[in-house]
Design a protein around this motif. Structure first.
Motif, mmCIF file in Angstrom:
data_model
loop_
_atom_site.group_PDB
_atom_site.id
_atom_site.type_symbol
_atom_site.label_atom_id
_atom_site.label_comp_id
_atom_site.label_asym_id
_atom_site.label_seq_id
_atom_site.Cartn_x
_atom_site.Cartn_y
_atom_site.Cartn_z
ATOM 1 N N THR A 42 0.850 -1.182 0.000
ATOM 2 C CA THR A 42 0.000 0.000 0.000
ATOM 3 C C THR A 42 0.887 1.233 0.000
ATOM 4 O O THR A 42 1.720 1.397 0.900
ATOM 5 N N LEU A 43 0.720 2.068 -1.009
ATOM 6 C CA LEU A 43 1.501 3.292 -1.135
ATOM 7 C C LEU A 43 0.569 4.489 -1.074
ATOM 8 O O LEU A 43 -0.562 4.430 -1.565
ATOM 9 N N VAL A 44 1.054 5.570 -0.473
ATOM 10 C CA VAL A 44 0.242 6.777 -0.354
ATOM 11 C C VAL A 44 0.974 7.920 -1.055
ATOM 12 O O VAL A 44 2.162 8.142 -0.817
ATOM 13 N N SER A 45 0.245 8.605 -1.929
ATOM 14 C CA SER A 45 0.818 9.740 -2.641
ATOM 15 C C SER A 45 -0.048 10.966 -2.359
ATOM 16 O O SER A 45 -1.125 10.858 -1.769
ATOM 17 N N HIS A 46 0.464 12.118 -2.797
ATOM 18 C CA HIS A 46 -0.306 13.338 -2.544
ATOM 19 C C HIS A 46 -0.019 14.383 -3.607
ATOM 20 O O HIS A 46 0.989 14.341 -4.310
ATOM 21 N N ASN A 47 -0.942 15.325 -3.686
ATOM 22 C CA ASN A 47 -0.777 16.560 -4.427
ATOM 23 C C ASN A 47 -1.285 17.617 -3.463
ATOM 24 O O ASN A 47 -2.491 17.779 -3.306
ATOM 25 N N GLY A 48 -0.372 18.244 -2.754
ATOM 26 C CA GLY A 48 -0.773 19.184 -1.706
ATOM 27 C C GLY A 48 -1.476 18.432 -0.590
ATOM 28 O O GLY A 48 -0.953 17.458 -0.064
ATOM 29 N N GLN A 49 -2.693 18.849 -0.267
ATOM 30 C CA GLN A 49 -3.460 18.217 0.807
ATOM 31 C C GLN A 49 -4.298 17.030 0.319
ATOM 32 O O GLN A 49 -4.952 16.367 1.112
ATOM 33 N N ASN A 50 -4.310 16.778 -0.980
ATOM 34 C CA ASN A 50 -5.091 15.666 -1.535
ATOM 35 C C ASN A 50 -4.260 14.386 -1.505
ATOM 36 O O ASN A 50 -3.208 14.322 -2.143
ATOM 37 N N LEU A 51 -4.747 13.387 -0.772
ATOM 38 C CA LEU A 51 -4.043 12.114 -0.670
ATOM 39 C C LEU A 51 -4.740 11.034 -1.486
ATOM 40 O O LEU A 51 -5.973 11.045 -1.607
ATOM 41 N N TYR A 52 -3.924 10.108 -2.006
ATOM 42 C CA TYR A 52 -4.408 8.997 -2.815
ATOM 43 C C TYR A 52 -3.674 7.738 -2.400
ATOM 44 O O TYR A 52 -2.484 7.766 -2.109
ATOM 45 N N PRO A 80 5.831 11.630 2.148
ATOM 46 C CA PRO A 80 7.027 11.298 2.936
ATOM 47 C C PRO A 80 6.687 10.330 4.071
ATOM 48 O O PRO A 80 5.634 10.457 4.707
ATOM 49 N N VAL A 81 7.577 9.373 4.312
ATOM 50 C CA VAL A 81 7.351 8.358 5.347
ATOM 51 C C VAL A 81 7.052 9.019 6.692
ATOM 52 O O VAL A 81 6.209 8.542 7.448
ATOM 53 N N LYS A 82 7.701 10.140 6.977
ATOM 54 C CA LYS A 82 7.504 10.821 8.263
ATOM 55 C C LYS A 82 6.071 11.332 8.434
ATOM 56 O O LYS A 82 5.614 11.539 9.549
ATOM 57 N N ASP A 83 5.334 11.512 7.333
ATOM 58 C CA ASP A 83 3.954 12.000 7.388
ATOM 59 C C ASP A 83 2.910 10.881 7.332
ATOM 60 O O ASP A 83 1.718 11.136 7.482
ATOM 61 N N LEU A 84 3.361 9.660 7.095
ATOM 62 C CA LEU A 84 2.437 8.547 6.879
ATOM 63 C C LEU A 84 1.487 8.335 8.057
ATOM 64 O O LEU A 84 0.270 8.262 7.880
ATOM 65 N N GLN A 85 2.025 8.254 9.265
ATOM 66 C CA GLN A 85 1.170 7.977 10.421
ATOM 67 C C GLN A 85 0.197 9.120 10.696
ATOM 68 O O GLN A 85 -0.961 8.895 11.020
ATOM 69 N N LYS A 86 0.666 10.356 10.527
ATOM 70 C CA LYS A 86 -0.185 11.527 10.761
ATOM 71 C C LYS A 86 -1.436 11.484 9.879
ATOM 72 O O LYS A 86 -2.539 11.771 10.336
ATOM 73 N N TRP A 87 -1.271 11.104 8.613
ATOM 74 C CA TRP A 87 -2.385 11.132 7.663
ATOM 75 C C TRP A 87 -3.192 9.840 7.603
ATOM 76 O O TRP A 87 -4.391 9.868 7.320
ATOM 77 N N THR A 88 -2.521 8.695 7.822
ATOM 78 C CA THR A 88 -3.220 7.420 7.640
ATOM 79 C C THR A 88 -3.508 6.675 8.938
ATOM 80 O O THR A 88 -4.395 5.831 8.990
ATOM 81 N N GLY A 89 -2.696 6.935 9.967
ATOM 82 C CA GLY A 89 -2.800 6.163 11.206
ATOM 83 C C GLY A 89 -1.901 4.938 11.200
ATOM 84 O O GLY A 89 -1.830 4.198 12.173
ATOM 85 N N TYR A 90 -1.200 4.721 10.091
ATOM 86 C CA TYR A 90 -0.333 3.551 9.944
ATOM 87 C C TYR A 90 1.127 3.956 9.809
ATOM 88 O O TYR A 90 1.422 5.095 9.441
ATOM 89 N N ILE A 91 2.025 2.987 10.060
ATOM 90 C CA ILE A 91 3.449 3.228 9.895
ATOM 91 C C ILE A 91 3.963 2.451 8.689
ATOM 92 O O ILE A 91 3.311 1.508 8.230
ATOM 93 N N ARG A 92 5.148 2.837 8.212
ATOM 94 C CA ARG A 92 5.758 2.141 7.079
ATOM 95 C C ARG A 92 5.941 0.667 7.436
ATOM 96 O O ARG A 92 6.400 0.331 8.508
ATOM 97 N N LYS A 101 -7.322 6.805 8.460
ATOM 98 C CA LYS A 101 -8.028 7.853 9.196
ATOM 99 C C LYS A 101 -9.176 8.447 8.388
ATOM 100 O O LYS A 101 -10.192 8.849 8.950
ATOM 101 N N LYS A 102 -8.997 8.534 7.075
ATOM 102 C CA LYS A 102 -10.048 9.015 6.170
ATOM 103 C C LYS A 102 -10.151 8.027 5.018
ATOM 104 O O LYS A 102 -9.233 7.271 4.758
#
Length: 151
Positions: A42-52, A80-92, A101-102
């Protein structure tokens, strides 16, 4: 898994020893004795505040151009890996496409439809779930698209 239980979705759980620090997707496939083509990361990408969220085979690489097109964006960057938990609730190493989280827009590589079941993270390092691709898509609202780089 609680979310899948609540939705009465059938799945199998696999545990593996992560004590050696070998938690790459390919390592996990070997540890649970499954072909790497069936194990997805599972990979998470973004464009500004929009996550995919993108779910692709562990041995493949996400094609950011295809991913951006799928998401309707001009360009995407990996979160960035450092932001993963903040946005998803999960760690690398323990990021599941289920239960973030959303409910971010989610895309599963179309190769998943070649299998009766695929394996994804259960949300923590050392635990994986085996699930039908269509059930995963239903649980996450995902679409199946070609999103990996080709050789």
């Amino acid at each position: 898994m609680r979310i899948l239980d609540k939705k009465k979705v059938k799945y199998n759980m696999y545990s593996y020893d992560a004590g050696d620090g070998m938690i790459s997707g390919i390592d996990v496939a070997e540890k649970i004795n499954k072909p790497k083509e069936m194990v997805f990361k599972t990979l998470v990408s973004h464009n500004g505040q929009n996550l995919y969220v993108f779910v692709i085979p562990v041995a493949c690489e996400l094609d950011l151009k295809k991913a951006a097109k799928a998401a309707g964006e001009k360009k995407l960057e990996m979160l960035p890996v450092k932001d993963l938990q903040k946005w998803t609730g999960y760690i690398r190493g323990g990021c599941s496409p289920i239960g973030m989280k959303k409910n971010y827009p989610t895309y599963v590589d179309s190769s998943a439809t070649n299998y009766d079941v695929i394996i994804v993270s259960a949300g923590k390092i050392g635990t994986q779930i085996e699930i039908e691709p269509t059930q995963l898509a239903a649980a996450t609202g995902a679409q199946f698209l070609d999103i990996t780089k080709k050789d």
